[in-house]
Design a protein around this motif. Structure first.
Motif, PDB file in Angstrom:
ATOM      1  N   CYS A  89       0.837  -1.189   0.000  1.00 49.25           N
ATOM      2  CA  CYS A  89       0.000   0.000   0.000  1.00 49.25           C
ATOM      3  C   CYS A  89       0.879   1.248   0.000  1.00 49.25           C
ATOM      4  N   SER A  90       0.506   2.248  -0.810  1.00 51.72           N
ATOM      5  CA  SER A  90       1.295   3.488  -0.856  1.00 51.72           C
ATOM      6  C   SER A  90       0.881   4.460   0.250  1.00 51.72           C
ATOM      7  N   LYS A  91      -0.241   4.198   0.943  1.00 52.25           N
ATOM      8  CA  LYS A  91      -0.679   5.069   2.038  1.00 52.25           C
ATOM      9  C   LYS A  91      -0.091   4.616   3.370  1.00 52.25           C
ATOM     10  N   CYS A  92      -0.334   3.351   3.735  1.00 53.74           N
ATOM     11  CA  CYS A  92       0.108   2.875   5.045  1.00 53.74           C
ATOM     12  C   CYS A  92       1.414   2.077   4.982  1.00 53.74           C
ATOM     13  N   LYS A  98      -3.541  -2.946  -1.589  1.00 55.70           N
ATOM     14  CA  LYS A  98      -3.150  -1.777  -2.375  1.00 55.70           C
ATOM     15  C   LYS A  98      -3.847  -0.542  -1.819  1.00 55.70           C
ATOM     16  N   ARG A  99      -3.516   0.593  -2.383  1.00 57.82           N
ATOM     17  CA  ARG A  99      -4.054   1.876  -1.946  1.00 57.82           C
ATOM     18  C   ARG A  99      -5.575   1.914  -2.084  1.00 57.82           C
ATOM     19  N   THR A 100      -6.090   1.287  -3.164  1.00 56.20           N
ATOM     20  CA  THR A 100      -7.540   1.332  -3.410  1.00 56.20           C
ATOM     21  C   THR A 100      -8.318   0.509  -2.398  1.00 56.20           C
ATOM     22  N   CYS A 102      -7.208  -0.068   0.817  1.00 61.17           N
ATOM     23  CA  CYS A 102      -6.670   0.264   2.153  1.00 61.17           C
ATOM     24  C   CYS A 102      -7.806   0.682   3.086  1.00 61.17           C
ATOM     25  N   ASN A 105      -8.473   4.403   3.607  1.00 58.76           N
ATOM     26  CA  ASN A 105      -9.095   5.112   2.481  1.00 58.76           C
ATOM     27  C   ASN A 105     -10.455   5.689   2.846  1.00 58.76           C
TER      28      ASN A 105
END
Length: 107
Positions: A89-92, A98-100, A102, A105
């Motif tokens: 994940c690019s957020k956590c 993945k980011r979508t 997460c 989100n």
């Protein structure tokens, strides 16, 4: 045979040979294959000219440009594109999603 039975009912004979060509009988079949069928004589019996026996036959010329080019295979939907790479994940920055998808989100 079923159609003949429906058409003739009582007059229908049980012998199928009355309604088919005599060529298809067992006797005709056995007569056809009674003798051995040889399409070509055996190799020791061949008559070949001496000039042909001494002739060397070469393979045809090969042009590599005429060969079909190899195309890279298109991977299937269920086939992983990068088998050793894990989703991150690019957020956590955690693995396995993945980011979508997460949980962070949700706003």
């Amino acid at each position: 045979m079923a159609a003949l039975y429906l058409k003739h009912e009582d007059e229908y004979d049980t012998s199928i040979y009355n309604y088919s060509s005599p060529i298809y009988s067992k006797k005709s079949y056995l007569l056809a294959y009674l003798k051995l069928i040889c399409a070509a004589p055996l190799e020791p019996e061949w008559i070949v000219a001496r000039e042909y026996l001494e002739m060397q036959v070469l393979p045809p010329n090969f042009d590599p440009k005429l060969v079909r080019r190899k195309v890279r295979r298109v991977k299937g939907v269920l086939e992983p594109s990068r088998p050793n790479k894990k989703n991150k994940c690019s957020k956590c920055k955690k693995l396995r999603h993945k980011r979508t998808t997460c949980s962070l989100n949700v706003a």
